[in-house]
Scaffold this motif. Structure first.
Motif: not given
Length: 307
Positions: A258-263, A265-273, A235-245
């Motif tokens: 992206t898989e790298e940025l998700i890992a 900021t969230f400490g999460l392994r994920a696939r992006v498809v 739904y968003a045109d633009h994302l702001v990804l925050m980490r530790a303020g």
């Protein structure tokens, strides 16, 4: 004076909402909202430190990140619900701290988490409260107010709820009513803190579809905090990804999720498809079990398994 006369629920539609395709000239260019070296805190606990952010005009921006990273705090700062320790929030180049409250409310609307309605208030009376920033103590309720309320009720699909008490409604209905009140306020910039929280998936989509419709029909700027990365991506045109303020990444959903940025900021392994519905990014978390690597083709293709 300034308080509308009592009105029956069946009279709500007497002020005609704008027809599809009818020009709405109120939001032609939009306003510029930015955070400039912004620091925010609760008492002495600093949550946001020296943050800079430009909010795209007439677009939908989603603020995402792990719990406790400062998403809601940032939104509260943008809405002037939290006084900065340092820095400024600028609206069209001027600090919002200097703007009169009524004037600011005509430009920026805020829907906080878990808003509370007065006991026994009806839907239409709550929505009418959105007109407060446009009225002075000496002004009578007029046709412009009627039209704004009717527009808000029609756009949110809440006309049939107008005479009901807010505390009788379901969670999804209440959320639409609160958005209707914000629309009646007629702000150019709408800030929403987790508008889909506690809603089932059907009502989540209804609320986000409504915000997308608002953005397209009125060219309104929408900024919302969301937990669900896939809804944010869709739904968003633009994302702001925050980490530790701090702002860790900004951009289009495909640039940020992206898989790298998700890992990171969230400490999460994920696939992006690719999302089969929208074509945007779809985040598929990888947990301890059900990793998909039981299949030899999956294991061979997974860089986390076979770097």
């Amino acid at each position: 004076m300034g308080t509308p006369p009592a009105q029956e629920a069946g009279d709500v539609g007497t002020s005609r909402p704008r027809e599809a395709g009818e020009e709405d000239t109120r939001h032609k260019t939009g306003h510029e909202l930015r955070a400039n070296h912004l620091s925010l805190a609760y008492d002495t606990r600093r949550v946001i430190d020296d943050l800079n952010l430009d909010v795209p005009r007439a677009a939908i921006t989603a603020i995402v990140g792990a719990n406790g990273c400062g998403k809601s705090t940032l939104l509260r700062g943008l809405a002037r619900l939290l006084r900065p320790m340092a820095g400024h929030v600028l609206l069209d180049g001027e600090s919002i701290s200097k703007s009169p409250a009524r004037k600011l409310a005509r430009t920026i609307g805020i829907l906080p988490q878990n808003p509370q309605a007065p006991e026994s208030i009806t839907v239409v009376d709550l929505v009418r409260r959105g007109r407060h920033p446009h009225r002075s103590w000496y002004q009578q309720w007029d046709r412009a107010d009627d039209v704004a309320v009717a527009d808000a009720l029609h756009m949110t699909g809440t006309v049939d709820l107008a005479g009901r008490r807010v505390d009788e409604l379901s969670g999804g209905q209440r959320q639409r009513v609160w958005i209707a009140m914000a629309l009646a306020q007629d702000p150019d910039i709408l800030l929403l803190d987790e508008p889909t929280t506690f809603l089932d998936v059907t009502h989540q989509l209804e609320v986000l579809d409504l915000l997308l419709e608002l953005n397209r029909q009125r060219s309104g700027t929408v900024v919302m905090v969301l937990h669900d990365l896939n809804l944010a991506a869709r739904y968003a045109d633009h994302l702001v990804l925050m980490r530790a303020g701090a702002v860790h990444a900004v951009g289009r959903p495909d640039e940020v999720l992206t898989e790298e940025l998700i890992a990171e900021t969230f400490g999460l392994r994920a696939r992006v498809v690719p999302d089969p519905v929208s074509g945007g990014p779809l985040v598929v978390p990888i947990g301890k079990f059900h990793t998909g690597n039981d299949h030899p083709d999956h294991a061979a293709a997974d860089p986390l398994v076979n770097p």
